[in-house]
Design a protein around this motif. Structure first.
Motif, PDB file in Angstrom:
ATOM      1  N   UNK A 298       1.097  -1.361   0.246  1.00 25.54           N
ATOM      2  CA  UNK A 298      -0.141  -0.020  -0.027  1.00 25.54           C
ATOM      3  C   UNK A 298       0.951   1.039  -0.025  1.00 25.54           C
ATOM      4  N   UNK A 299       2.154   1.649   0.819  1.00 27.35           N
ATOM      5  CA  UNK A 299       2.449   2.790   1.453  1.00 27.35           C
ATOM      6  C   UNK A 299       3.738   3.110  -0.319  1.00 27.35           C
ATOM      7  N   UNK A 300       4.325   1.746  -0.358  1.00 27.63           N
ATOM      8  CA  UNK A 300       5.119   2.358  -1.763  1.00 27.63           C
ATOM      9  C   UNK A 300       4.749   1.248  -2.913  1.00 27.63           C
ATOM     10  N   UNK A 301       3.219   1.276  -3.398  1.00 28.61           N
ATOM     11  CA  UNK A 301       2.288   0.212  -4.364  1.00 28.61           C
ATOM     12  C   UNK A 301       4.054  -0.695  -5.592  1.00 28.61           C
ATOM     13  N   UNK A 302       4.586  -1.138  -4.622  1.00 33.33           N
ATOM     14  CA  UNK A 302       5.251  -2.475  -5.000  1.00 33.33           C
ATOM     15  C   UNK A 302       4.986  -3.498  -4.599  1.00 33.33           C
ATOM     16  N   UNK A 303       6.227  -4.680  -5.118  1.00 33.40           N
ATOM     17  CA  UNK A 303       5.320  -5.926  -4.904  1.00 33.40           C
ATOM     18  C   UNK A 303       4.549  -6.332  -6.073  1.00 33.40           C
ATOM     19  N   UNK A 304       4.573  -7.443  -6.295  1.00 29.54           N
ATOM     20  CA  UNK A 304       4.325  -8.317  -7.822  1.00 29.54           C
ATOM     21  C   UNK A 304       3.598  -9.859  -7.508  1.00 29.54           C
ATOM     22  N   UNK A 305       3.428 -10.378  -6.416  1.00 32.42           N
ATOM     23  CA  UNK A 305       2.692 -11.029  -6.171  1.00 32.42           C
ATOM     24  C   UNK A 305       1.458 -11.708  -6.391  1.00 32.42           C
TER      25      UNK A 305
END
Ligand SMILES: [Fe+2]
Length: 459
Positions: free
Chosen positions: A144-151
């Protein structure tokens, strides 16, 4: 985007992708940000990193999240591409590797084993997870805070299917209700407020078609089936994957929320095409469904993947009498509308207020120039017209407080200012949408035309 973009209307004007990811602390604000707005407005939409060919379609660009974070009257803007498998593979190759449906699904040999997910259609918040959705693929979890991640998100390693892009959250039980339909079967799911799948049912539908959205009521689901059919075999044969087949008519499959396939009641009406539900509610033996619908389609005039067809969506109400098994339909207004939203504390309940984009000027086909508020009990409307050269996107409703009455709150919408080739985030008072905006957050760049978003309160 290291090569010039090919000529294609989905890559020009409001649709033209941007190639920057950035953070903007304290952008210029005209007016005063309401003190009650504390949280984040997330918006998803297609923004291709690389383009495979001039046959690109707007449904196929990599998802990009635009977030505006509100905190005690201050704002911060952040945008990031969603790091899907596909995005990362193309970034590494520095070129497009995946063709779209109008390229007959072609792709580079190196990525034949990878998912095509762009995660570009919607973003939702449920059981403290931010999930980006595209109806042909698994959800993608984003931080939520970084808008990163892709799982890919699996609901505790039990879900490995595609998930439609318009799940519904019951405002009373907190259940997340959705289906998976791009695949061999239609499967329906209920997830409890803690993220556990509690109910699952495989249902045989009358035909395989675009089922972009559906509705819930307190006790039922309404699955609209419009005769825009799809078939992967067509694409393999080199034909368009989607086909308009009006002879199949429109069907509505209605079943109890915890029902089984044998409980489904089917209704039939003349052919139409609707993408978005406004809301549905129960009234004794009747179910009332409100949608935006294209219902004056000449039989061979629609080609789903064409970009030069003008569509007019009408605010439409269907009433299903479950006892008499009758169906009635009423067009509620005669202007073009799309991207409807409500005060979601009333999803599936007796709502009074609906908000959506509208077109009141004749000169902007396939664009919107207004936000419309309908009182569905009186069919009266209020209009906020943004003026020539200003194009609003989906209006998100944010309640003024947890206990505010229905419709007491704010509408948030990105508005493209054509003359300056940049966008504003406009905040309207939802009870007086024809008044001047409460605040305008000025961004130095354009937010490309996109699809759907959500509001998440600050913890
Ligand atoms: Fe949608």
């Amino acid at each position: 985007m290291s090569k010039p973009l090919p000529k294609n209307s989905f890559l020009q004007g409001v649709w033209e992708p941007i190639s920057l990811e950035c953070d903007i602390n304290d952008p210029i604000v005209i007016g005063k940000i309401p003190e009650e707005l504390n949280g984040t407005f997330f918006r998803n939409g297609p923004n291709p990193q690389y383009v495979y060919s001039d046959k690109y379609h707007m449904f196929e660009g990599d998802g990009m999240i635009h977030a505006i974070i509100f905190s005690n009257g201050h704002v911060h803007y952040k945008n990031r591409w969603i790091r899907t498998e596909r995005f990362l593979a193309e970034r590494k190759a520095r070129k497009s590797l995946f063709g779209g449906m109008r390229d007959n699904g072609a792709c580079d040999d190196s990525v034949k084993h990878l998912a095509r997910n762009t995660a570009n259609t919607n973003v939702i918040w449920h059981h403290n997870k931010l999930l980006a959705l595209n109806e042909g693929s698994q959800p993608v979890e984003i931080t939520k805070d970084t808008l990163m991640g892709c799982n890919p998100y699996t609901f505790n390693e039990v879900f490995n299917r595609s998930m439609m892009a318009h799940p519904k959250i019951d405002p009373v039980t907190g259940e997340l209700i959705f289906y998976s339909y791009f695949g061999p079967d239609f499967n329906y799911f209920i997830v409890n407020k803690n993220g556990k799948i509690t109910h699952q049912e495989k249902i045989t539908m009358p035909f395989k078609c675009m089922m972009h959205d559906f509705a819930i009521t307190e006790h039922f689901n309404i699955f609209p089936l419009f005769p825009l059919t799809w078939d992967f075999q067509r694409m393999i044969r080199g034909e368009p994957m989607f086909k308009w087949e009006p002879n199949l008519n429109t069907r509505f499959a209605i079943m109890p929320r915890y029902g089984k396939e044998s409980d489904v009641i089917l209704f039939e009406d003349q052919a139409a095409l609707g993408f978005h539900v406004v809301n549905a509610r129960e009234e004794k033996d009747k179910i009332i469904l409100e949608m935006v619908v294209i219902d004056d389609i000449a039989s061979d005039a629609i080609a789903f993947a064409d970009d030069d067809v003008t569509y007019v969506n009408y605010f439409t109400r269907w009433i299903f009498d479950l006892k008499k098994r009758t169906i009635t339909k009423e067009r509620l207004d005669d202007i073009n509308v799309e991207f409807p939203r409500i005060d979601e504390r009333f999803t599936g309940r007796n709502n009074r207020h609906a908000f959506m984009n509208g077109t009141i000027s004749k000169s902007v086909p396939n664009l919107f120039d207004s936000i419309i508020h309908y009182d569905v009990t009186t069919n009266k409307k209020q209009v906020h017209y943004f003026g020539e050269g200003s194009y609003p996107l989906e209006p998100i409703f944010v309640p003024r407080s947890v206990n505010a009455e229905e419709g007491d709150g704010f509408l948030l919408s990105y508005v493209y200012r054509e003359a300056f080739n940049r966008s504003d985030l406009v905040i309207l008072d939802a009870k007086q949408i024809d008044a001047e905006p409460l605040a305008i957050v000025q961004l130095p760049h354009r937010i490309p035309f996109g699809f759907h978003g959500c509001w998440v309160n600050k913890e």
